[in-house]
Design a protein around this motif. Sequence first.
Motif, PDB file in Angstrom:
ATOM      1  N   GLY A   1      11.357   0.243   1.027  1.00 41.70           N
ATOM      2  CA  GLY A   1      12.592  -0.523   1.038  1.00 41.70           C
ATOM      3  C   GLY A   1      12.826  -1.290  -0.254  1.00 41.70           C
ATOM      4  N   GLY A   2      12.177  -0.852  -1.333  1.00 39.67           N
ATOM      5  CA  GLY A   2      12.359  -1.517  -2.622  1.00 39.67           C
ATOM      6  C   GLY A   2      11.611  -2.833  -2.737  1.00 39.67           C
ATOM      7  N   LYS A   3      10.674  -3.068  -1.804  1.00 41.77           N
ATOM      8  CA  LYS A   3       9.857  -4.284  -1.848  1.00 41.77           C
ATOM      9  C   LYS A   3       8.387  -3.896  -1.748  1.00 41.77           C
ATOM     10  CE  LYS A   3      13.313  -7.181   0.471  1.00 41.77           C
ATOM     11  NZ  LYS A   3      13.617  -7.993   1.677  1.00 41.77           N
ATOM     12  N   GLN A   4       7.541  -4.600  -2.465  1.00 34.43           N
ATOM     13  CA  GLN A   4       6.115  -4.322  -2.423  1.00 34.43           C
ATOM     14  C   GLN A   4       5.336  -5.622  -2.519  1.00 34.43           C
ATOM     15  OE1 GLN A   4       4.603  -2.008  -5.705  1.00 34.43           O
ATOM     16  NE2 GLN A   4       2.685  -1.541  -4.683  1.00 34.43           N
ATOM     17  N   LEU A   5       4.525  -5.885  -1.510  1.00 33.53           N
ATOM     18  CA  LEU A   5       3.666  -7.067  -1.533  1.00 33.53           C
ATOM     19  C   LEU A   5       2.364  -6.701  -2.228  1.00 33.53           C
ATOM     20  CD1 LEU A   5       3.368 -10.027  -0.623  1.00 33.53           C
ATOM     21  CD2 LEU A   5       2.188  -9.171   1.415  1.00 33.53           C
ATOM     22  N   VAL A   6       2.150  -7.287  -3.396  1.00 44.45           N
ATOM     23  CA  VAL A   6       0.965  -6.985  -4.189  1.00 44.45           C
ATOM     24  C   VAL A   6      -0.080  -8.058  -3.960  1.00 44.45           C
ATOM     25  CG1 VAL A   6       0.057  -6.683  -6.529  1.00 44.45           C
ATOM     26  CG2 VAL A   6       2.324  -5.789  -5.935  1.00 44.45           C
ATOM     27  N   ARG A   7      -1.258  -7.632  -3.567  1.00 45.40           N
ATOM     28  CA  ARG A   7      -2.386  -8.543  -3.396  1.00 45.40           C
ATOM     29  C   ARG A   7      -3.275  -8.445  -4.634  1.00 45.40           C
ATOM     30  NH1 ARG A   7      -1.011  -6.675   1.624  1.00 45.40           N
ATOM     31  NH2 ARG A   7      -0.891  -8.272   3.255  1.00 45.40           N
ATOM     32  N   TRP A   8      -3.542  -9.577  -5.244  1.00 42.61           N
ATOM     33  CA  TRP A   8      -4.314  -9.579  -6.483  1.00 42.61           C
ATOM     34  C   TRP A   8      -5.805  -9.590  -6.139  1.00 42.61           C
ATOM     35  CZ3 TRP A   8      -1.192  -8.036  -9.966  1.00 42.61           C
ATOM     36  CH2 TRP A   8       0.149  -8.432  -9.957  1.00 42.61           C
ATOM     37  N   ASP A   9      -6.304  -8.422  -5.799  1.00 39.71           N
ATOM     38  CA  ASP A   9      -7.696  -8.270  -5.382  1.00 39.71           C
ATOM     39  C   ASP A   9      -8.283  -7.040  -6.067  1.00 39.71           C
ATOM     40  OD1 ASP A   9      -6.546  -6.138  -4.060  1.00 39.71           O
ATOM     41  OD2 ASP A   9      -6.936  -6.874  -2.042  1.00 39.71           O
ATOM     42  N   PRO A  10      -9.558  -6.716  -5.822  1.00 34.35           N
ATOM     43  CA  PRO A  10     -10.168  -5.562  -6.495  1.00 34.35           C
ATOM     44  C   PRO A  10      -9.455  -4.240  -6.242  1.00 34.35           C
ATOM     45  CG  PRO A  10     -11.874  -6.983  -5.594  1.00 34.35           C
ATOM     46  CD  PRO A  10     -10.566  -7.520  -5.096  1.00 34.35           C
TER      47      PRO A  10
END
Length: 330
Positions: free
Chosen positions: A245-254
Amino acid sequence: MDYLLSSIRPPSEPFNSPPLLHTLLNQPVKSLLRLLHYGFSLLRPKPEARLGIRLVCFSDTHTLTPSRVPEGDILIHAGDLTNSGTVSELQAQIDWLATLPHKHKIAIAGNHDTYLDPRSRTTLSAADQKPELDWKDIIYLQHSSTTVKLANNRSLEFYGAPQIPACGPASFAFQYSRGQDAWTDTVPISTDILITHPPPKYHLDLPVAMGCEHLLKETARVKPILHVFGHVHAGRSDAYGRITGGKQLVRWDPAEEVMARAMQRTDGLFSQVLSVGAWWDVVSVVCYDVKGLLWERVWGGKCPTTLMVNAALAYEDTSELRNAVQVVDL
């Protein structure tokens, strides 16, 4: 036969999304990684909306106006208000934005907004190099920040920057040579909402990666709550963009670190399928995503996140606003 060939060939225009079959054949392991990583992200908890505000986000209107703009508290335009970047085109878009009822309105420039960059402005006619714009109630950010005060003595800090990896003629604004670092240590660490015209590389981008790797590193350093961008219209409408849907939740992890490394690997059916390193990336991402899932779901741990939003309204390289306005609740 012609249909089969057209589904395999790359697009003639690099900013258009390639056929899905072409992507699967050219990036088989990368495509698998994207799906696996996204699948795990759906299982992990999402940040709760605690501020009670709604942001309405769009970009790449190119002199046009969408038929519907949802209500909200803060309006964001992430660049490419115009086609030719003249004062008259810019003022018309500003005048339209000023009619919208949102309490706070923030805009940045894009590469088509020629007048706003002193370097590209010289390509306009003499008459278009002197007039001043009336921004009315719109906050225009150009390598600058603004703070919006909310209820309960809370506030959000916005930072906006328009520069893009070079992709066109001298009339295009805010260009820098592709591969040049135009981002490191430019975004204040206190930024809550980052607004740029290009996407960070590999995120709501195209498989050929038209975004900027240095912007990705800068976003990872700052870790804003929200990153709004556009520019690569098809990053919103290709297969991955449609799924998310044009959205991406990025988790700043390994797992994110491995994804960034994996996306840099050589494309090609045999180059990927026969690469031990590519398959090790798959194993690593699955292991790290399982670990992250358990950390958050079982042990109640927290991981810093950034919601990335491709807000382009223009569909691929057409002159039609076929993508919906993005709405984000914080």
